[in-house]
Design a protein around this motif. Structure first.
Motif, PDB file in Angstrom:
ATOM      1  N   VAL A 143       0.829  -1.201   0.000  1.00  0.00           N
ATOM      2  CA  VAL A 143       0.000   0.000   0.000  1.00  0.00           C
ATOM      3  C   VAL A 143       0.866   1.254   0.000  1.00  0.00           C
ATOM      4  CG1 VAL A 143      -1.688   1.316   1.311  1.00  0.00           C
ATOM      5  CG2 VAL A 143      -1.944  -1.159   1.060  1.00  0.00           C
ATOM      6  N   ALA A 144       1.944   1.247   0.782  1.00  0.00           N
ATOM      7  CA  ALA A 144       2.810   2.422   0.825  1.00  0.00           C
ATOM      8  C   ALA A 144       3.434   2.693  -0.529  1.00  0.00           C
ATOM      9  CB  ALA A 144       3.889   2.227   1.885  1.00  0.00           C
ATOM     10  N   SER A 145       3.801   1.640  -1.257  1.00  0.00           N
ATOM     11  CA  SER A 145       4.407   1.811  -2.571  1.00  0.00           C
ATOM     12  C   SER A 145       3.402   2.382  -3.555  1.00  0.00           C
ATOM     13  CB  SER A 145       4.936   0.468  -3.076  1.00  0.00           C
ATOM     14  OG  SER A 145       5.934  -0.022  -2.217  1.00  0.00           O
ATOM     15  N   VAL A 146       2.186   1.866  -3.548  1.00  0.00           N
ATOM     16  CA  VAL A 146       1.162   2.359  -4.448  1.00  0.00           C
ATOM     17  C   VAL A 146       0.764   3.775  -4.079  1.00  0.00           C
ATOM     18  CG1 VAL A 146      -1.214   2.036  -5.239  1.00  0.00           C
ATOM     19  CG2 VAL A 146       0.307   0.060  -4.989  1.00  0.00           C
ATOM     20  N   ALA A 147       0.669   4.050  -2.784  1.00  0.00           N
ATOM     21  CA  ALA A 147       0.212   5.366  -2.336  1.00  0.00           C
ATOM     22  C   ALA A 147       1.146   6.470  -2.793  1.00  0.00           C
ATOM     23  CB  ALA A 147       0.081   5.378  -0.819  1.00  0.00           C
ATOM     24  N   ARG A 171      -0.720   7.253   8.061  1.00  0.00           N
ATOM     25  CA  ARG A 171      -1.061   6.122   8.932  1.00  0.00           C
ATOM     26  C   ARG A 171      -1.982   5.163   8.189  1.00  0.00           C
ATOM     27  NH1 ARG A 171      -4.163   8.623  13.350  1.00  0.00           N
ATOM     28  NH2 ARG A 171      -3.741   6.843  14.711  1.00  0.00           N
ATOM     29  N   LEU A 172      -1.817   3.861   8.498  1.00  0.00           N
ATOM     30  CA  LEU A 172      -2.687   2.824   7.977  1.00  0.00           C
ATOM     31  C   LEU A 172      -3.422   2.173   9.132  1.00  0.00           C
ATOM     32  CD1 LEU A 172      -0.331   0.953   5.475  1.00  0.00           C
ATOM     33  CD2 LEU A 172      -1.973   2.741   4.955  1.00  0.00           C
ATOM     34  N   THR A 213      -6.899  -3.851  14.736  1.00  0.00           N
ATOM     35  CA  THR A 213      -7.496  -3.009  15.771  1.00  0.00           C
ATOM     36  C   THR A 213      -6.639  -1.797  16.090  1.00  0.00           C
ATOM     37  OG1 THR A 213      -6.444  -4.328  17.509  1.00  0.00           O
ATOM     38  CG2 THR A 213      -8.651  -4.995  16.801  1.00  0.00           C
ATOM     39  N   THR A 214      -5.453  -1.691  15.473  1.00  0.00           N
ATOM     40  CA  THR A 214      -4.554  -0.575  15.751  1.00  0.00           C
ATOM     41  C   THR A 214      -4.122   0.076  14.440  1.00  0.00           C
ATOM     42  OG1 THR A 214      -2.602  -2.008  15.753  1.00  0.00           O
ATOM     43  CG2 THR A 214      -3.708  -1.663  17.858  1.00  0.00           C
ATOM     44  N   TYR A 215      -3.233   1.055  14.551  1.00  0.00           N
ATOM     45  CA  TYR A 215      -2.719   1.770  13.402  1.00  0.00           C
ATOM     46  C   TYR A 215      -1.229   1.513  13.247  1.00  0.00           C
ATOM     47  CZ  TYR A 215      -7.103   4.390  13.448  1.00  0.00           C
ATOM     48  OH  TYR A 215      -8.418   4.732  13.408  1.00  0.00           O
ATOM     49  N   THR A 216      -0.762   1.722  12.004  1.00  0.00           N
ATOM     50  CA  THR A 216       0.667   1.693  11.719  1.00  0.00           C
ATOM     51  C   THR A 216       1.055   3.028  11.107  1.00  0.00           C
ATOM     52  OG1 THR A 216       0.686  -0.704  11.354  1.00  0.00           O
ATOM     53  CG2 THR A 216       2.502   0.569  10.436  1.00  0.00           C
ATOM     54  N   LEU A 217       2.002   3.697  11.721  1.00  0.00           N
ATOM     55  CA  LEU A 217       2.502   4.977  11.226  1.00  0.00           C
ATOM     56  C   LEU A 217       3.602   4.701  10.206  1.00  0.00           C
ATOM     57  CD1 LEU A 217       2.726   8.098  11.415  1.00  0.00           C
ATOM     58  CD2 LEU A 217       4.411   7.731  13.252  1.00  0.00           C
ATOM     59  N   ILE A 218       3.436   5.252   8.989  1.00  0.00           N
ATOM     60  CA  ILE A 218       4.395   5.046   7.910  1.00  0.00           C
ATOM     61  C   ILE A 218       5.271   6.281   7.778  1.00  0.00           C
ATOM     62  CG2 ILE A 218       4.670   4.374   5.499  1.00  0.00           C
ATOM     63  CD1 ILE A 218       3.060   2.401   7.193  1.00  0.00           C
ATOM     64  N   GLU A 238       1.032   2.521  18.862  1.00  0.00           N
ATOM     65  CA  GLU A 238       0.786   2.080  17.493  1.00  0.00           C
ATOM     66  C   GLU A 238       2.117   1.788  16.823  1.00  0.00           C
ATOM     67  OE1 GLU A 238      -1.473   5.416  16.036  1.00  0.00           O
ATOM     68  OE2 GLU A 238       0.236   6.137  14.890  1.00  0.00           O
ATOM     69  N   SER A 239       2.074   0.882  15.864  1.00  0.00           N
ATOM     70  CA  SER A 239       3.305   0.424  15.226  1.00  0.00           C
ATOM     71  C   SER A 239       3.886   1.498  14.315  1.00  0.00           C
ATOM     72  CB  SER A 239       3.040  -0.847  14.433  1.00  0.00           C
ATOM     73  OG  SER A 239       2.659  -1.909  15.293  1.00  0.00           O
ATOM     74  N   ILE A 240       5.175   1.371  14.026  1.00  0.00           N
ATOM     75  CA  ILE A 240       5.879   2.300  13.143  1.00  0.00           C
ATOM     76  C   ILE A 240       6.590   1.486  12.072  1.00  0.00           C
ATOM     77  CG2 ILE A 240       7.737   4.002  12.972  1.00  0.00           C
ATOM     78  CD1 ILE A 240       7.144   4.827  15.828  1.00  0.00           C
ATOM     79  N   VAL A 241       6.518   1.935  10.833  1.00  0.00           N
ATOM     80  CA  VAL A 241       7.262   1.366   9.715  1.00  0.00           C
ATOM     81  C   VAL A 241       8.092   2.471   9.080  1.00  0.00           C
ATOM     82  CG1 VAL A 241       7.081   0.429   7.389  1.00  0.00           C
ATOM     83  CG2 VAL A 241       5.750  -0.583   9.232  1.00  0.00           C
ATOM     84  N   VAL A 242       9.393   2.206   8.898  1.00  0.00           N
ATOM     85  CA  VAL A 242      10.322   3.180   8.321  1.00  0.00           C
ATOM     86  C   VAL A 242      10.661   2.708   6.914  1.00  0.00           C
ATOM     87  CG1 VAL A 242      12.495   4.411   8.646  1.00  0.00           C
ATOM     88  CG2 VAL A 242      11.253   3.533  10.636  1.00  0.00           C
ATOM     89  N   LEU A 243      10.287   3.503   5.909  1.00  0.00           N
ATOM     90  CA  LEU A 243      10.476   3.118   4.514  1.00  0.00           C
ATOM     91  C   LEU A 243      11.880   3.466   4.026  1.00  0.00           C
ATOM     92  CD1 LEU A 243       7.049   4.220   3.005  1.00  0.00           C
ATOM     93  CD2 LEU A 243       7.752   1.937   3.752  1.00  0.00           C
TER      94      LEU A 243
END
Length: 619
Positions: A79-83, A95-96, A100-105, A138-143
């Motif tokens: 999703v991050a790549s397409v977005a 954020r995605l 039940t929670t969110y992930t901060l991109i 909430e989770s974190i993803v670092v691109l």
């Protein structure tokens, strides 16, 4: 398991929310919480004599949670790549919704993302507590191209980050091709741990999953940090893991196709052209291998202390790993050029250090492996395949690894195990109080075991055994234990070693040991034999110094010495003397006194008489 096309289309139905400039994409359908089977038990320690402590979690449930985490990361990456191409005007973090929670991109940008950025980007998900600690809920993803930098202020308080980890959900920090920096200051450390807000305590249970940190295909830099009580079940989710992207198979499939992007488009947005997709794939490939520098880091109570795979140029210095639920430090697969110095791995449930197949050029210098539930240090250099196979894996052994100037003490099974591989060196180490000091097996070759100090192993100091294993064992000092050096169905050059206080055999050779040389060793102790080679074939045992050996007086030797000819003569003479003594005693008991029936004269008369009385009697 990959999300289906239908699932992907559902997730790509984006909804832009006003305020804070963040994008929230709904993924509830893909990540609905399903009931998990609580039944299951861990088999990690059930297949051998000493296999470490049993893992305390819930295998069935935790394995499902690992799979769910893989699905979440696949979804986030796609999703991050397409977005980036699909949403006009999308800038900065977003954020995605994942379950039940969110992930901060955190997408690419020149400057690092800091604590202040997190407080702005997710004010409800990164909250400072009254005691100064931060709770991340909430989770974190670092691109790729982004760097999350968690730096402690230059103050005595340092930085305390607590990762939400409750019975209902847990969070993670994952660098998906990006970089993660965790650094303490000159006066204080960064502390990262799991946290159950409901209980207001550290989460020590893995059965329902637990917060973790993972750097996947990027770079990690950790300095003056304390990482504790993270992770569950797998290496990837084991606590602190550094892995290449090859570990998640779905990532190898590349970006979404132009057709998928077209179908996912909302409101007639543009299609991703093929040249853009090709550029995407080329850029993502740059982040397939992870690199890391770890200095002055303490890791305690993780599932796997530190897990590394598909990595290169890993440097770990002045660190400590303790109390892991499985292994301490694991170099799992495809790790090259790793240097581990002045690092301690102790009191872990299974192995202190584990170096698995396809890992090469690993140097362990001045490390300490103590009181681990199985081995102190394990090397597995066996080929990943033994013939043609589905993925074309090579059948070559791995090696080029070395342990030097280290201390390996008090482990439940082996101090160091070398299973297969080649060009392996164990040199100038102190190895004490293990079941076996160093074991060479599974065809390991080109092994050098030299200048080590072995003390008080319970069985053998060095064992080279089976599957045509071979080693050069020379200039070691071996003190105490049942057997000094043991060779079985293998080959060894055993030269210039000094052995003392051995209780059974100094050197034991068993089976087919063709090419084995035993020469120039000094063997002292008190046991059945200094060099035991009865039944062994092919060994050359030449001059060795056995003056300090005193054969133990065993039952067999006592019986054998009793039945020598001269011994039989002395036994017969002793028996004759004993028989004579018994007969004389019996005869002495039958002799009667010659005066037995005689009595004193005084008993027959009145005693003394007057002469006149005698004269009167005569008349």
């Amino acid at each position: 398991m990959r999300p289906t096309r239908q699932g992907l289309l559902v997730t790509l139905a984006a909804v832009l929310l006003a305020g804070s400039g963040t994008l929230i994409l709904q993924a509830d359908k893909l990540f609905n919480q399903r009931p998990l089977d609580p039944v299951g038990r861990n088999e990690i320690a059930a297949n051998g004599n000493v296999q470490g402590e049993i893992y305390p979690g819930d295998p069935a449930r935790e394995a499902q949670l690992v799979q769910r985490e893989d699905e979440r990361l696949i979804y986030v990456r796609t999703v991050a790549s397409v977005a980036r191409w699909r949403v006009d005007g999308l800038e900065g973090a977003f954020r995605l919704r994942t379950g039940t929670t969110y992930t901060l991109i955190l997408p690419a940008r020149p400057e690092p993302y800091t604590l202040a950025d997190l407080e702005v980007l997710t004010p409800k998900g990164f909250v400072r507590q009254p005691d100064g600690a931060y709770v991340l809920s909430e989770s974190i993803v670092v691109l790729p191209g982004a760097n999350l930098s968690l730096l402690a202020p230059d103050s005595p308080e340092g930085l305390d980050i607590r990762l939400e980890s409750t019975r209902d959900h847990f969070v993670s920090i994952v660098a998906l091709g990006g970089s993660l920096t965790v650094a303490g200051s000159a006066t204080a450390d960064v502390r990262v741990t799991s946290w159950d807000s409901a209980e207001q305590a550290v989460d020590t249970s893995t059965a329902d999953g637990r917060a973790y940190i993972r750097v996947l295909g990027g770079h990690a830099s950790l300095t003056r940090a304390n990482i504790s009580n993270l992770g569950f079940w797998s290496g990837n989710t084991g606590g602190l893991s550094l892995t290449g992207t090859d570990d998640v198979g779905a990532f190898q499939s590349g970006p979404p196709t132009a057709e998928q992007a077209t179908e996912a488009a909302a409101g007639g947005a543009r299609v991703l052209p093929e040249d853009v997709l090709a550029a995407w794939a080329a850029r993502e490939q740059e982040y397939s291998v992870v690199t890391a520098g770890i200095d002055d880091v303490t890791i305690d109570g993780n599932a796997f202390g530190l897990f590394v795979s598909n990595a290169r140029d890993i440097i770990i210095e002045d660190s400590a790993i303790t109390g892991s639920l499985v292994d301490g430090l694991v170099l799992h697969r495809a790790v090259t050029d790793a240097q581990i110095t002045r690092t301690r791995s102790s009191d872990n449930a299974v192995d202190g250090f584990t170096v698995a197949s396809s890992t090469t050029r690993v140097l362990m210098e001045e490390v300490t492996a103590e009181r681990n539930g199985r081995n102190g240090i394990s090397f597995d250099g066996r080929p990943l395949a033994d013939g043609p196979n589905a993925v074309g894996t090579a059948v070559i052994p791995y090696g080029g690894n070395r342990v030097t100037e280290s201390s390996v003490v008090g482990n439940a099974r082996y101090g160091i195990e070398l299973s297969g591989g080649s060009n392996l060196d164990v040199e100038n180490n102190r190895i004490a109080a293990n079941e076996v000091g160093v074991v060479v097996n599974h065809g390991a070759s080109g092994v050098g075991i030299s200048r080590n100090e072995f003390r008080d192993q319970r069985l053998q100091a060095v064992a080279v055994r089976d599957a045509h294993a071979s080693a050069a064992v020379y200039r070691n000092t071996i003190t105490g234990g049942d057997t000094g050096i043991y060779v079985r169905n293998a080959r060894a050059d055993i030269t210039a070693n000094t052995l003392g206080s051995i209780a059974n055999h100094g050197i034991t050779l068993v089976g087919e040991v063709g090419g084995t040389i035993v020469a120039g060793n000094t063997v002292a102790g008190q046991g059945s034999a200094a060099i035991w080679a009865e039944g062994a074939a092919g060994a050359a045992v030449t001059e060795n110094n056995l003056l300090g050996w005193a054969p133990a007086y065993t039952v067999d030797k006592a019986v054998g010495s009793m039945f020598q000819p001269l011994s039989l003569v002395w036994i017969a003479l002793g028996g004759l003397l004993l028989l004579t003594a018994v007969v004389r005693k019996k005869r002495t008991a039958q002799i009667r006194s010659p005066y037995e029936e005689r009595v004193p004269l005084t008993t027959l008369s009145r005693g003394f008489v007057v002469p006149d009385d005698v004269a009167g009697l005569r008349q």
